[in-house]
Design an enzyme around this catalytic site. Structure first.
Site, mmCIF file in Angstrom:
data_model
loop_
_atom_site.group_PDB
_atom_site.id
_atom_site.type_symbol
_atom_site.label_atom_id
_atom_site.label_comp_id
_atom_site.label_asym_id
_atom_site.label_seq_id
_atom_site.Cartn_x
_atom_site.Cartn_y
_atom_site.Cartn_z
ATOM 1 N N THR A 73 0.875 -1.178 0.000
ATOM 2 C CA THR A 73 0.000 0.000 0.000
ATOM 3 C C THR A 73 0.910 1.225 0.000
ATOM 4 O OG1 THR A 73 -1.622 -1.199 1.309
ATOM 5 C CG2 THR A 73 -1.846 1.195 1.218
ATOM 6 N N LYS A 120 -7.787 1.395 -3.015
ATOM 7 C CA LYS A 120 -7.422 0.936 -1.666
ATOM 8 C C LYS A 120 -7.580 2.068 -0.645
ATOM 9 C CE LYS A 120 -5.094 -1.174 1.682
ATOM 10 N NZ LYS A 120 -5.294 -2.448 2.309
ATOM 11 N N LYS A 150 -1.593 4.865 8.787
ATOM 12 C CA LYS A 150 -0.823 4.991 7.533
ATOM 13 C C LYS A 150 -1.773 5.214 6.345
ATOM 14 C CE LYS A 150 1.584 2.262 4.110
ATOM 15 N NZ LYS A 150 2.048 0.979 3.649
HETATM 16 P P1 NAD Z 1 6.044 -5.917 7.312
HETATM 17 O O1 NAD Z 1 6.752 -4.773 7.954
HETATM 18 O O2 NAD Z 1 5.719 -7.116 8.113
HETATM 19 O O3 NAD Z 1 6.854 -6.401 5.998
HETATM 20 C C1 NAD Z 1 7.600 -5.557 5.171
HETATM 21 C C2 NAD Z 1 8.887 -6.283 4.836
HETATM 22 O O4 NAD Z 1 9.653 -5.496 3.924
HETATM 23 C C3 NAD Z 1 9.779 -6.519 6.062
HETATM 24 O O5 NAD Z 1 10.097 -7.890 6.186
HETATM 25 C C4 NAD Z 1 11.008 -5.651 5.786
HETATM 26 O O6 NAD Z 1 12.201 -6.201 6.317
HETATM 27 C C5 NAD Z 1 11.020 -5.648 4.270
HETATM 28 N N1 NAD Z 1 11.789 -4.553 3.698
HETATM 29 C C6 NAD Z 1 11.870 -3.254 4.128
HETATM 30 N N2 NAD Z 1 12.691 -2.560 3.335
HETATM 31 C C7 NAD Z 1 13.164 -3.416 2.406
HETATM 32 C C8 NAD Z 1 14.053 -3.283 1.312
HETATM 33 N N3 NAD Z 1 14.633 -2.109 1.006
HETATM 34 N N4 NAD Z 1 14.303 -4.376 0.558
HETATM 35 C C9 NAD Z 1 13.725 -5.574 0.858
HETATM 36 N N5 NAD Z 1 12.876 -5.759 1.873
HETATM 37 C C10 NAD Z 1 12.598 -4.701 2.631
HETATM 38 O O7 NAD Z 1 4.710 -5.280 6.684
HETATM 39 P P2 NAD Z 1 3.414 -6.075 6.173
HETATM 40 O O8 NAD Z 1 2.399 -6.103 7.263
HETATM 41 O O9 NAD Z 1 3.841 -7.327 5.493
HETATM 42 O O10 NAD Z 1 2.867 -5.023 5.094
HETATM 43 C C11 NAD Z 1 3.447 -4.909 3.799
HETATM 44 C C12 NAD Z 1 2.573 -3.974 2.975
HETATM 45 O O11 NAD Z 1 1.246 -4.495 2.919
HETATM 46 C C13 NAD Z 1 2.453 -2.560 3.556
HETATM 47 O O12 NAD Z 1 2.484 -1.647 2.489
HETATM 48 C C14 NAD Z 1 1.102 -2.584 4.255
HETATM 49 O O13 NAD Z 1 0.510 -1.301 4.328
HETATM 50 C C15 NAD Z 1 0.317 -3.508 3.346
HETATM 51 N N6 NAD Z 1 -0.815 -4.184 3.994
HETATM 52 C C16 NAD Z 1 -0.665 -4.780 5.212
HETATM 53 C C17 NAD Z 1 -1.755 -5.423 5.792
HETATM 54 C C18 NAD Z 1 -1.630 -6.087 7.142
HETATM 55 O O14 NAD Z 1 -2.664 -6.447 7.726
HETATM 56 N N7 NAD Z 1 -0.423 -6.319 7.661
HETATM 57 C C19 NAD Z 1 -2.984 -5.472 5.126
HETATM 58 C C20 NAD Z 1 -3.096 -4.897 3.861
HETATM 59 C C21 NAD Z 1 -1.996 -4.250 3.299
#
Ligand code: NAD
Length: 290
Positions: free
Chosen positions: A87, A162, A237
């Site tokens: 997102t 979204k 966010k």
């Molecule tokens: P998270 O923080 O668990 O995962 C993000 C991952 O990206 C981490 O493992 C981090 O180490 C990695 N990362 C960061 N910088 C990086 C880089 N430069 N290169 C490679 N990897 C890198 O977050 P999440 O909950 O998995 O969410 C991911 C996305 O999905 C976000 O944009 C969030 O808004 C969206 N989202 C999350 C949910 C939810 O319920 N968790 C629901 C819908 C959408």
């Protein structure tokens, strides 16, 4: 299909696992030390992208997406496809689309709804923006990781859908919470309130499917001490992204703005950090909290 998967956190990890289970050859990369069953790890984002027909990103925000895009686009083969499921702000999605198009690649912005449970179960909803050709490449992968994919329009349309959805979600959650707090003060039993509203014109997903009052309606995070679920800081966010988009598009979204301010206070000054976004209900039980 050969797939590079970058960003293997709470969402990306189980999404990559589902692609592996479906028989795809997936190479992953994350800056953190993560482990996904059956996933080969690359030493860099560029390495994960090299020789992949599709690269999927699932990253925290638009700035990180842009920096990862700078690393992987030169490594991606002509005609391959980048699918960003994070997102992010609409501008970042459109900027990465421009960059991929200039490099002879296809791009889809495809944020998801359904949370960590949906990512594990393969029941996410994808909201996609991009060309018909790009969507055609991505759709079979969406079918594995999710239960529904809507092609919303050109690049950026997925992010637009979204943030509009989640702005409605934040506003209706607040409305549902404050109505329960008022009902309490008026001596109305919460289960009676649920019975009436869930079948009357005030019904909503936040009342009917994700009720913020413990012990009322179907099981929800409220029944588990407000453990997320969908954490308040993630709602914050998404509300921030909605207001950023509203400002740049000159749209008037006063309820979205107020929801942003309330979630900001809840996360930063009250006890909302790490709690589900429905945990707002108790804060409305005392008049005068600013
Ligand atoms: P998270 O923080 O668990 O995962 C993000 C991952 O990206 C981490 O493992 C981090 O180490 C990695 N990362 C960061 N910088 C990086 C880089 N430069 N290169 C490679 N990897 C890198 O977050 P999440 O909950 O998995 O969410 C991911 C996305 O999905 C976000 O944009 C969030 O808004 C969206 N989202 C999350 C949910 C939810 O319920 N968790 C629901 C819908 C959408």
């Amino acid at each position: 299909m050969k797939i590079g998967f970058i960003g293997l956190g709470n969402m990306g990890g189980p999404m990559a696992a589902n692609l592996i289970k479906a028989g795809h050859e997936v190479v992953g990369f994350d800056t953190a030390d993560v482990c996904v069953d059956g996933l080969a790890m690359a030493a860099s984002a560029a390495e994960a992208a090299t020789n992949s027909e599709v690269v999927i990103t699932m990253l925290p925000n638009g700035a990180i997406l842009r920096s990862v895009a700078d690393q992987i686009i030169p490594a991606m083969g002509n005609g391959s496809t980048l699918i960003d499921c994070s997102t992010v702000d609409v501008e970042s999605a459109r900027a990465v689309d421009d960059q991929t198009t200039a490099a002879g690649l296809l791009f889809v912005d495809a944020p998801v709804s359904g949370g960590v449970g949906g990512a594990s179960a393969g029941t996410l909803t994808f909201m996609a923006g991009g060309s018909d050709a790009a969507f055609a490449v991505a759709e079979p992968l969406f079918d594995i990781m999710g239960q529904k994919a809507v092609h919303c329009g050109a690049a950026g349309a997925g992010q637009a859908a979204k943030i509009c959805n989640n702005m409605i979600l934040g506003v209706t959650m607040i409305a549902t919470c404050e109505a329960f707090a008022l009902a309490d003060k008026l001596g109305l039993d919460r289960s009676k309130m649920f019975d009436v509203v869930s079948t009357s014109s005030g019904y909503s997903w936040t009342m009917n499917a994700y009720c913020p009052a413990p012990g009322v309606g179907p099981k929800s995070p409220a029944d588990n001490d407000y453990q997320p679920g969908f954490a308040s800081e993630l709602m914050l966010k998404d509300l921030g992204l909605s207001q950023q988009a509203a400002a740049s598009a000159d749209a008037d979204t006063p309820m979205g703005q107020l929801a942003l301010e309330l979630y900001q206070r809840f996360v930063e000054d009250e006890d909302g950090l790490g709690k589900d976004f429905s945990a707002m209900l108790p804060r409305f039980q005392h008049r005068g909290r600013k």
